[in-house]
Write a protein that holds these residues in place. Structure first.
Motif, PDB file in Angstrom:
ATOM      1  N   PRO A 128       0.818  -1.212   0.000  1.00 32.07           N
ATOM      2  CA  PRO A 128       0.000   0.000   0.000  1.00 32.07           C
ATOM      3  C   PRO A 128       0.855   1.266   0.000  1.00 32.07           C
ATOM      4  N   PRO A 129       0.380   2.329  -0.607  1.00 28.75           N
ATOM      5  CA  PRO A 129       1.104   3.604  -0.525  1.00 28.75           C
ATOM      6  C   PRO A 129       1.312   4.025   0.927  1.00 28.75           C
ATOM      7  N   GLY A 130       2.537   4.432   1.245  1.00 29.54           N
ATOM      8  CA  GLY A 130       2.829   4.851   2.604  1.00 29.54           C
ATOM      9  C   GLY A 130       2.712   3.758   3.630  1.00 29.54           C
ATOM     10  N   ASN A 131       2.715   2.495   3.176  1.00 29.14           N
ATOM     11  CA  ASN A 131       2.541   1.349   4.080  1.00 29.14           C
ATOM     12  C   ASN A 131       1.239   1.410   4.856  1.00 29.14           C
ATOM     13  N   THR A 132       0.232   2.104   4.299  1.00 30.44           N
ATOM     14  CA  THR A 132      -1.017   2.294   5.025  1.00 30.44           C
ATOM     15  C   THR A 132      -2.215   1.969   4.132  1.00 30.44           C
ATOM     16  N   PRO A 133      -2.779   0.781   4.253  1.00 27.91           N
ATOM     17  CA  PRO A 133      -4.005   0.469   3.509  1.00 27.91           C
ATOM     18  C   PRO A 133      -5.188   1.215   4.106  1.00 27.91           C
ATOM     19  N   THR A 134      -6.187   1.484   3.281  1.00 24.44           N
ATOM     20  CA  THR A 134      -7.413   2.078   3.795  1.00 24.44           C
ATOM     21  C   THR A 134      -8.234   1.011   4.507  1.00 24.44           C
ATOM     22  N   ALA A 135      -9.235   1.452   5.267  1.00 20.68           N
ATOM     23  CA  ALA A 135     -10.099   0.508   5.978  1.00 20.68           C
ATOM     24  C   ALA A 135     -10.829  -0.413   4.999  1.00 20.68           C
ATOM     25  N   SER A 136     -11.288   0.140   3.883  1.00 23.04           N
ATOM     26  CA  SER A 136     -12.015  -0.696   2.918  1.00 23.04           C
ATOM     27  C   SER A 136     -11.080  -1.700   2.237  1.00 23.04           C
ATOM     28  N   GLU A 137      -9.841  -1.299   1.973  1.00 20.43           N
ATOM     29  CA  GLU A 137      -8.877  -2.233   1.381  1.00 20.43           C
ATOM     30  C   GLU A 137      -8.575  -3.376   2.348  1.00 20.43           C
ATOM     31  N   ALA A 138      -8.392  -3.042   3.618  1.00 19.45           N
ATOM     32  CA  ALA A 138      -8.126  -4.080   4.617  1.00 19.45           C
ATOM     33  C   ALA A 138      -9.313  -5.021   4.747  1.00 19.45           C
ATOM     34  N   GLU A 139     -10.525  -4.472   4.705  1.00 12.32           N
ATOM     35  CA  GLU A 139     -11.721  -5.313   4.806  1.00 12.32           C
ATOM     36  C   GLU A 139     -11.824  -6.251   3.603  1.00 12.32           C
ATOM     37  N   THR A 140     -11.566  -5.730   2.423  1.00 11.38           N
ATOM     38  CA  THR A 140     -11.636  -6.563   1.220  1.00 11.38           C
ATOM     39  C   THR A 140     -10.620  -7.688   1.269  1.00 11.38           C
ATOM     40  N   CYS A 141      -9.399  -7.364   1.686  1.00 13.49           N
ATOM     41  CA  CYS A 141      -8.327  -8.360   1.678  1.00 13.49           C
ATOM     42  C   CYS A 141      -8.472  -9.379   2.801  1.00 13.49           C
ATOM     43  N   ARG A 142      -9.253  -9.043   3.838  1.00 18.49           N
ATOM     44  CA  ARG A 142      -9.378  -9.948   4.979  1.00 18.49           C
ATOM     45  C   ARG A 142      -9.936 -11.317   4.583  1.00 18.49           C
ATOM     46  N   GLY A 143     -10.713 -11.357   3.507  1.00 20.41           N
ATOM     47  CA  GLY A 143     -11.245 -12.644   3.052  1.00 20.41           C
ATOM     48  C   GLY A 143     -10.159 -13.641   2.705  1.00 20.41           C
ATOM     49  N   TRP A 144      -9.053 -13.149   2.145  1.00 22.83           N
ATOM     50  CA  TRP A 144      -7.937 -14.044   1.828  1.00 22.83           C
ATOM     51  C   TRP A 144      -7.308 -14.605   3.098  1.00 22.83           C
ATOM     52  N   LEU A 145      -7.127 -13.751   4.118  1.00 21.47           N
ATOM     53  CA  LEU A 145      -6.538 -14.218   5.366  1.00 21.47           C
ATOM     54  C   LEU A 145      -7.467 -15.210   6.068  1.00 21.47           C
ATOM     55  N   SER A 146      -8.759 -14.945   6.080  1.00 22.50           N
ATOM     56  CA  SER A 146      -9.704 -15.873   6.702  1.00 22.50           C
ATOM     57  C   SER A 146      -9.649 -17.241   6.033  1.00 22.50           C
ATOM     58  N   ALA A 147      -9.599 -17.245   4.706  1.00 22.05           N
ATOM     59  CA  ALA A 147      -9.529 -18.522   3.989  1.00 22.05           C
ATOM     60  C   ALA A 147      -8.223 -19.252   4.286  1.00 22.05           C
TER      61      ALA A 147
END
Length: 246
Positions: free
Chosen positions: A133-152
């Motif tokens: 992510p830019p500035g090493n800081t994902p947005t809240a919506s980006e983190a929420e979207t990507c969380r599905g990969w971690l859960s799986a």
């Protein structure tokens, strides 16, 4: 895969980590992250101008039957976004792999590129956000979207997973709802992150108890200022190895 729901639908069909990893590396769900990772891969850093950057989402790294996982934040722009392997090619990875090697979880103390001979024993490395992510800081919506990969990923690791070491407060906050989605029961109110924090999630009908251990993130800021020293990280990892019975 353009929103959290579509990512979840896609990951639900993945029955192995190999399948999940292949699907993840083709994800384009977050336009800002896609644009940034590809821009970095094109412009490059002068020190790496001869490299062909990975420039895609970075999958987890480690054996599919791991009893232990280490969860960070996201790939570094000129680290894993360049090399294509989690925690590889930057100072954070150098610090982490030195510690992993010290406790017997990594075959060597360095991680420079795919094909460098590094092997992990009993541990898988991953992150709640898989694109730089830019500035090493994902947005809240980006983190929420990507969380599905971690859960799986956690779901697929669950038959053997006994311990998760979380590097930093961001990873801690993102991990707890991912664990809920993967089938564990996390406490309410949420446990507070701290270096040395230890939380035990109770066993369920189809899962063993899971130990969560917190450590400060091995970022350059934390390691250069002494907030996190190598003995501090090694101590947390040794506790994790003992709990995982590795």
């Amino acid at each position: 895969m353009g929103d959290p729901a579509s990512v979840l639908r896609h990951t639900a069909r993945c029955s192995s980590l190999d399948t999940l990893d292949r699907a993840l590396t083709g994800c384009r769900a977050c336009p800002r992250l896609v644009a940034w990772r590809e821009e970095v891969a094109s412009v490059k850093r002068a020190a790496f101008r001869d490299w062909v950057y990975w420039g895609r989402p970075v999958a987890g790294f480690g054996p599919a039957d791991a009893a232990m996982a280490v969860v960070g934040l996201a790939p570094a722009a000129h680290g894993a976004n360049r090399t294509g392997r989690m925690f590889t090619g930057d100072a954070t990875g150098d610090f982490l792999f030195t510690a992993l090697h010290t406790v017997g979880l990594a075959s060597q103390p360095t991680s420079t590129h795919v094909g460098d001979g590094l092997e992990l024993r009993g541990v898988r490395l991953t992150a709640p956000v898989h694109c730089a992510p830019p500035g090493n800081t994902p947005t809240a919506s980006e983190a929420e979207t990507c969380r599905g990969w971690l859960s799986a990923e956690l779901r697929l690791l669950s038959p053997r997973l006994r311990v998760v070491v979380v590097l930093g407060g961001f990873g801690w906050r993102m991990l707890l709802p991912a664990l809920d989605a993967a089938g564990w029961r996390t406490p309410r109110p949420r446990p507070v992150f701290g270096h040395g924090a230890h939380v035990v999630l109770p066993a369920t009908a189809d899962r063993e108890a899971l130990h969560l251990l917190g450590s400060y993130h091995p970022s350059r800021r934390n390691t250069f200022t002494g907030r996190l020293t190598l003995p501090m990280l090694v101590d947390v990892l040794r506790r994790a190895v003992a709990l995982a019975e590795l």
